[in-house]
Design a protein around this motif. Structure first.
Motif, PDB file in Angstrom:
ATOM      1  N   ALA A  53       0.781  -1.036   0.010  1.00 19.64           N
ATOM      2  CA  ALA A  53       0.012  -0.082  -0.039  1.00 19.64           C
ATOM      3  C   ALA A  53       0.775   1.363   0.075  1.00 19.64           C
ATOM      4  N   THR A  54       2.088   1.190   0.738  1.00 21.80           N
ATOM      5  CA  THR A  54       2.796   2.336   0.780  1.00 21.80           C
ATOM      6  C   THR A  54       3.623   2.617  -0.604  1.00 21.80           C
TER       7      THR A  54
ATOM      8  N   VAL B 106       2.745   1.752  -3.341  1.00 22.43           N
ATOM      9  CA  VAL B 106       1.951   2.158  -4.600  1.00 22.43           C
ATOM     10  C   VAL B 106       1.827   3.568  -4.724  1.00 22.43           C
ATOM     11  N   ARG B 107       2.221   4.408  -3.415  1.00 19.87           N
ATOM     12  CA  ARG B 107       2.089   5.821  -3.399  1.00 19.87           C
ATOM     13  C   ARG B 107       3.356   6.350  -3.988  1.00 19.87           C
ATOM     14  N   ILE B 108       4.079   5.526  -4.467  1.00 20.39           N
ATOM     15  CA  ILE B 108       5.340   6.044  -4.952  1.00 20.39           C
ATOM     16  C   ILE B 108       5.309   5.724  -6.608  1.00 20.39           C
ATOM     17  N   PRO B 109       5.492   7.000  -7.337  1.00 17.99           N
ATOM     18  CA  PRO B 109       5.071   7.156  -8.626  1.00 17.99           C
ATOM     19  C   PRO B 109       5.525   5.973  -9.555  1.00 17.99           C
TER      20      PRO B 109
ATOM     21  N   ALA C 230       3.867   2.678  -8.938  1.00 15.64           N
ATOM     22  CA  ALA C 230       2.503   2.925  -9.276  1.00 15.64           C
ATOM     23  C   ALA C 230       2.632   2.638 -10.898  1.00 15.64           C
TER      24      ALA C 230
ATOM     25  N   GLN D   3       8.820  14.972  -3.744  1.00 20.56           N
ATOM     26  CA  GLN D   3       9.089  14.737  -2.502  1.00 20.56           C
ATOM     27  C   GLN D   3       9.496  13.139  -2.417  1.00 20.56           C
TER      28      GLN D   3
ATOM     29  N   SER E  59       9.156  11.630   0.958  1.00 22.08           N
ATOM     30  CA  SER E  59       8.534  11.296   2.167  1.00 22.08           C
ATOM     31  C   SER E  59       8.068   9.937   2.110  1.00 22.08           C
ATOM     32  N   THR E  60       7.314   9.551   1.087  1.00 22.79           N
ATOM     33  CA  THR E  60       6.915   8.208   0.836  1.00 22.79           C
ATOM     34  C   THR E  60       8.079   6.868   0.866  1.00 22.79           C
ATOM     35  N   HIS E  61       9.183   7.368   0.120  1.00 25.14           N
ATOM     36  CA  HIS E  61      10.397   6.775   0.229  1.00 25.14           C
ATOM     37  C   HIS E  61      10.958   6.444   1.436  1.00 25.14           C
TER      38      HIS E  61
ATOM     39  N   LEU F 111       8.838   4.224   3.851  1.00 22.05           N
ATOM     40  CA  LEU F 111       8.937   2.807   3.174  1.00 22.05           C
ATOM     41  C   LEU F 111      10.213   2.039   3.661  1.00 22.05           C
TER      42      LEU F 111
END
Length: 99
Positions: A17-18, A20-23, A26, A45, A47-49, A52
């Motif tokens: 789920a996390t 998939v937020r990375i372009p 995804a 950004q 922040s998601t990386h 994770l």
């Protein structure tokens, strides 16, 4: 075994789920399933990386701490049960005529 498998599946689903937020991830999933990819945004950004990576590095440690805590709790409960059974056995032996 059920607890461990539940934790593993929950961790994998959280990571997916996390991710998939990375372009780039995804878009990779979209290409895999034949869905048209979205246009890349100029916003860079990380922040998601970071989330994770931190989750991947800290989850084994947190799982080890949790399992260690549960094991310690079970050992304490087992010790208390053994002590209570020994006291009951000692009290019963006082009234036993066989000894």
């Amino acid at each position: 075994m059920l607890f461990v498998s539940m934790m593993v599946f929950a961790g994998v689903s959280l990571l997916l789920a996390t991710a998939v937020r990375i372009p780039s991830v995804a878009n990779g999933f979209r290409e895999l399933f034949g869905i048209p990819t979205l246009k890349a945004s100029q916003d860079n950004q990380r922040s998601t990386h970071l989330f994770l990576l931190l989750f991947c590095y800290s989850s084994p440690l947190l799982m080890m701490i949790w399992v260690s805590f549960l094991r310690r709790l079970i050992l304490i409960q087992q010790r208390r049960l053994d002590q209570r059974l020994q006291r009951e056995l000692a009290e019963d032996s006082e009234f036993n005529m066989e000894s």
